[in-house]
Enzyme design. Sequence first.
Site, PDB file in Angstrom:
ATOM      1  N   LYS A   1      41.188  37.210  29.959  1.00 24.91           N
ATOM      2  CA  LYS A   1      41.108  36.536  31.261  1.00 24.91           C
ATOM      3  C   LYS A   1      41.201  35.022  31.041  1.00 24.91           C
ATOM      4  O   LYS A   1      40.211  34.296  31.039  1.00 24.91           O
ATOM      5  CB  LYS A   1      39.796  36.943  31.955  1.00 24.91           C
ATOM      6  CG  LYS A   1      39.939  37.058  33.456  1.00 24.91           C
ATOM      7  CD  LYS A   1      38.840  37.910  34.049  1.00 24.91           C
ATOM      8  CE  LYS A   1      38.643  37.682  35.513  1.00 24.91           C
ATOM      9  NZ  LYS A   1      39.803  37.913  36.350  1.00 24.91           N
TER      10      LYS A   1
ATOM     11  N   ARG B   1      33.632  41.412  27.674  1.00 31.50           N
ATOM     12  CA  ARG B   1      35.047  41.053  27.845  1.00 31.50           C
ATOM     13  C   ARG B   1      35.284  39.557  27.630  1.00 31.50           C
ATOM     14  O   ARG B   1      36.305  39.158  27.073  1.00 31.50           O
ATOM     15  CB  ARG B   1      35.555  41.503  29.218  1.00 31.50           C
ATOM     16  CG  ARG B   1      37.072  41.356  29.338  1.00 31.50           C
ATOM     17  CD  ARG B   1      37.630  42.018  30.582  1.00 31.50           C
ATOM     18  NE  ARG B   1      37.120  41.389  31.787  1.00 31.50           N
ATOM     19  CZ  ARG B   1      37.337  41.828  33.010  1.00 31.50           C
ATOM     20  NH1 ARG B   1      38.064  42.933  33.189  1.00 31.50           N
ATOM     21  NH2 ARG B   1      36.844  41.211  34.058  1.00 31.50           N
TER      22      ARG B   1
ATOM     23  N   GLU C   1      50.535  45.580  36.061  1.00 35.49           N
ATOM     24  CA  GLU C   1      49.393  45.489  36.986  1.00 35.49           C
ATOM     25  C   GLU C   1      49.774  44.790  38.268  1.00 35.49           C
ATOM     26  O   GLU C   1      50.913  44.376  38.464  1.00 35.49           O
ATOM     27  CB  GLU C   1      48.155  44.908  36.321  1.00 35.49           C
ATOM     28  CG  GLU C   1      48.299  43.547  35.753  1.00 35.49           C
ATOM     29  CD  GLU C   1      47.015  43.094  35.054  1.00 35.49           C
ATOM     30  OE1 GLU C   1      45.912  43.541  35.410  1.00 35.49           O
ATOM     31  OE2 GLU C   1      47.129  42.246  34.152  1.00 35.49           O
TER      32      GLU C   1
END
Length: 340
Positions: free
Chosen positions: A184, A81, A220
């Site tokens: 992220k 990721r 989210e």
Amino acid sequence: MDKELDWSHLSFGYIPTDCNVRCCFRDGKWGDIEVSQSETIDLHIAATCLHYGQEIFEGLKAFRGKDGKIRVFRLEENARRIIESAKGIMMEPVPVELFTEMVKKVVKLNERFVPPYGSGASLYIRPLEIGISAQVGVKPAKEYMFIILVTPVGPYFKEGFKPTNICVMREFDRVAPKGTGRWKVGGNYAASLEAGEKAHSLGYSAVLYLDPKEKKYIDECGPANFFAIKDGKYITPASESILPSITNKSLMQLARDMGIEVEARHIPIEELAEIEEAAACGTAAVASPVAEIDDLDTGIKYVVSKDGQPGPVTTALYNRLRAIQLGEEPDVHGWNTIID
Ligand code: PLP
Ligand code: COI
């Protein structure tokens, strides 16, 4: 450690450990891994991370198992990721092998900070990468620093595995529809601070974001994904503006293993009136049950947990996940990396 830590009462904060590990990308290649006892870094005042937000990070955990062994959960998924995050904001990707070697090294060197089995705590592993070369024009850096620090942590929501209330506020977005939400990137968290602080000041544990384009669908839940149980099915938002949570992916697999149907799709906010259970899920949040979702714009309160207790499916999934992380149940999917 001057004195023994109170392992069962740790918060999700920062406690100094013995060392961190670092590696720099210069002249087109990654250098040697450095073990550092310093908690600070020396940075050029024109580094791109300071001016143009070239910063990405990861979050994973190491657990002390029932057998005394240390297990890192889904190391490779996190390594993959952060590569996507790096590509997303034009940073140099850290090779999976380097990421893996550095995680293993920093955990091993800080072994005495991995909380004991049964304490409920874990060692949080925080890899981060920054652009370090001087650049005043808006361009990607040529040099990068990759650091991994670790710190022992307790539950992210101080209530632990107890339902809390969350809220919807349409005045804030944390990311743009086709922006950086799926990576992220530090800036996403800067953009979430005002909403988060407002929610906390109103007594909510987190903000439940709606999709930033239409404000119709659930996106989210603060620094975590969202899932709900409806008609016995596990439902979770499919959206390109959310972080693909590795915990959510793991819970979806465990749900399937338990014979529960999984649907990753758009979830209109009104559908919250029909759900039986809900939770925020992530490395820090694990699976934090939700009691009530308050839409502060319409005044609608979606009561999820009527008795203030976590629902049965959320509880079963949480227990299964923890049991695998702690080596109490066989790791049938090969999710743990044992540190020896
Ligand atoms: N969504 C956001 C915005 C997060 O910061 C996190 C935390 O990492 C998650 C979701 C959960 O992701 P994961 O389960 O991979 O930790
Ligand atoms: C994690 O769950 O690892 C996160 O990164 C959440 C964090 C921002 C507290």
